[in-house]
Design a protein around this motif. Structure first.
Motif, PDB file in Angstrom:
ATOM      1  N   ASN A  50      22.936   1.100  37.059  1.00 52.68           N
ATOM      2  CA  ASN A  50      22.656   0.939  35.849  1.00 52.68           C
ATOM      3  C   ASN A  50      22.175   2.988  35.566  1.00 52.68           C
ATOM      4  N   PRO A  51      21.911   3.403  34.259  1.00 58.02           N
ATOM      5  CA  PRO A  51      21.688   5.280  34.063  1.00 58.02           C
ATOM      6  C   PRO A  51      21.394   5.783  35.188  1.00 58.02           C
ATOM      7  N   THR A  57      24.493  -1.872  34.578  1.00 60.10           N
ATOM      8  CA  THR A  57      25.439  -1.466  34.133  1.00 60.10           C
ATOM      9  C   THR A  57      25.124  -0.461  33.373  1.00 60.10           C
ATOM     10  N   SER A  58      26.124   0.104  32.867  1.00 62.23           N
ATOM     11  CA  SER A  58      25.755   1.626  31.784  1.00 62.23           C
ATOM     12  C   SER A  58      27.066   1.250  30.316  1.00 62.23           C
ATOM     13  N   VAL A  59      26.435   1.363  28.783  1.00 60.83           N
ATOM     14  CA  VAL A  59      26.944   1.463  28.210  1.00 60.83           C
ATOM     15  C   VAL A  59      27.751   2.775  28.536  1.00 60.83           C
ATOM     16  N   GLU A  60      27.565   3.709  28.886  1.00 59.84           N
ATOM     17  CA  GLU A  60      27.905   5.860  29.069  1.00 59.84           C
ATOM     18  C   GLU A  60      29.098   5.622  29.488  1.00 59.84           C
ATOM     19  N   LEU A  63      32.054   3.011  28.437  1.00 57.07           N
ATOM     20  CA  LEU A  63      33.079   4.312  27.664  1.00 57.07           C
ATOM     21  C   LEU A  63      33.313   5.179  28.192  1.00 57.07           C
ATOM     22  N   THR A  86      27.509  -8.017  28.168  1.00 57.26           N
ATOM     23  CA  THR A  86      27.155  -7.364  26.966  1.00 57.26           C
ATOM     24  C   THR A  86      27.188  -6.377  26.740  1.00 57.26           C
ATOM     25  N   ASN A  87      27.022  -5.508  27.687  1.00 55.96           N
ATOM     26  CA  ASN A  87      27.211  -3.933  27.610  1.00 55.96           C
ATOM     27  C   ASN A  87      28.422  -3.352  27.415  1.00 55.96           C
ATOM     28  N   GLU A  89      31.327  -5.143  25.956  1.00 53.44           N
ATOM     29  CA  GLU A  89      30.951  -5.474  24.483  1.00 53.44           C
ATOM     30  C   GLU A  89      30.373  -4.083  23.344  1.00 53.44           C
ATOM     31  N   MET A  90      29.028  -4.110  23.625  1.00 49.64           N
ATOM     32  CA  MET A  90      28.706  -2.804  22.952  1.00 49.64           C
ATOM     33  C   MET A  90      29.745  -1.673  22.823  1.00 49.64           C
TER      34      MET A  90
ATOM     35  N   MET B  73      22.101   3.151  25.176  1.00 50.35           N
ATOM     36  CA  MET B  73      22.820   3.998  26.447  1.00 50.35           C
ATOM     37  C   MET B  73      21.934   4.261  27.624  1.00 50.35           C
ATOM     38  N   GLY B  76      20.612  -1.090  30.564  1.00 48.33           N
ATOM     39  CA  GLY B  76      21.657  -0.900  31.777  1.00 48.33           C
ATOM     40  C   GLY B  76      21.697  -2.684  32.074  1.00 48.33           C
TER      41      GLY B  76
END
Lengths: 140, 198
Positions: A50-51, A57-60, A63, A86-87, A89-90, B73, B76
């Motif tokens: 995570n962040p 998990t982290s979207v950033e 990406l 989910t992250n 797909e985002m 963002m 998490g």
């Protein structure tokens, strides 16, 4: 945390593979298996955590991994549990339109799916074939 | 019209409610999920709070967009995209000075966006099981806070179909859904603050 495996020469001609796990160790280990079993013919990136660096998990980070594994033939993402999906797909929705349509999340077990998807990708298969081959591993 | 002070108070109330109940949300999630909901939501709302000066200076739709993006963002877990999508959809639907009717309509649209994001429907032991009754209460003139509380309680006997909790099958029965609880907390915090400032 996130990192990418070493890129190689023939990138761009094969579908890229992204591995997204809640655990940085699982993501890294899965990528190592792909590299050893399949070789360097596919663009490959992984991320986990995570962040804050804990499990998650982290979207950033996703990406970033998509960027590193980007191929004009598209990118197949392998995930472990719900939040990773989910992250991912985002993250796909946040891509520019011309990219978003060429990134898919495979409904497949992360380790076996990544190896099989990368094997297909290394032979030059299309994104659709890569995904379908990985998804054949999932129970109907 | 809610001014920047009011928007700041609303953001602080939402963040405060989530942060104060982080341990409770985590405990609920340990029972039926992966035990990170409280921690994740706290991280997300702490990131929102860190940016509260900038966010509260924006009109409501733009502020919601900033909140949604931050949650996506920073949270998490799956709750990041889910709450992020909720905020981003509300941002798209709400005018700068929303009425109760605007809220009801926007929330209904946002619920559809959350359904799509989570591939989930009402009745599957999720945050949707609180948000839908809240939208109905806003529309009918009933008390949205009471509706949210009752709806969160009503997730206890439900069986989870989506998310980690669904792995437990029947064993998910008997626990309140953590996402339903966090939604009810947010609804209560927003309503209490709106009563104060409106």
């Amino acid at each position: 945390m996130s990192a990418s495996a070493s890129p190689s020469a023939s990138l761009g001609s094969n579908v890229g593979i992204v591995i997204v796990s809640h655990s940085p160790d699982v993501a890294r280990g899965t990528a190592e298996m792909v590299r050893q079993m399949v070789g360097d013919e596919v663009p490959l990136a992984f991320c986990g955590g995570n962040p804050d660096g804990g499990l998650g998990t982290s979207v950033e980070a996703i990406l970033g991994a998509i960027d590193r594994a980007w191929s004009e033939k598209g990118v197949a993402i392998l995930v472990d549990l719900g939040g990773a999906e989910t992250n991912s797909e985002m993250a796909i929705e946040m891509q520019p339109e011309e990219r978003a349509g060429r990134i898919v999340v495979c409904n497949a077990p992360i380790v076996e799916g990544a190896v099989i998807a990368a094997t297909e990708a290394s032979g030059g298969a299309s994104l659709d074939i890569v995904r379908r081959t990985a998804e054949e591993l999932s129970p109907a | 019209m809610i001014d920047d002070k009011g928007r700041r108070a609303l953001i602080e109330a939402m963040a405060g409610a989530v942060i104060a109940h982080a341990d409770e949300l985590t405990a609920l999630d340990q029972a039926i999920g992966d035990g990170d909901h409280g921690l994740n939501m706290k991280r997300g709302f702490e990131a929102v709070l860190a940016d509260v000066d900038t966010i509260s200076a924006k009109p409501i739709p733009e502020a919601l967009k900033a909140i949604g993006t931050t949650l996506v963002m920073k949270v998490g877990g799956a709750s990041g995209p889910l709450y992020g999508t909720l905020a981003l959809a509300l941002a798209k639907e709400l005018p700068a000075d929303p009425s109760r009717a605007d809220l009801a309509r926007a929330l209904k649209a946002a619920i559809e966006a959350v359904k799509a994001r989570g591939k989930s429907e009402i009745g599957q032991k999720t945050m949707l099981d609180v948000l839908a009754p809240v939208a109905a209460a806003l529309e009918s003139g009933a008390d949205p806070v009471a509706a949210a509380q009752a709806a969160a309680e009503a997730t206890v006997p439900m069986k989870a179909i989506r998310g980690r909790a669904s792995f437990l099958g029947d064993r998910s029965i008997g626990h309140m859904d953590p996402g339903a609880r966090s939604s009810a907390l947010l609804v209560a915090a927003i309503a209490a603050k709106l009563d104060e400032i409106a």
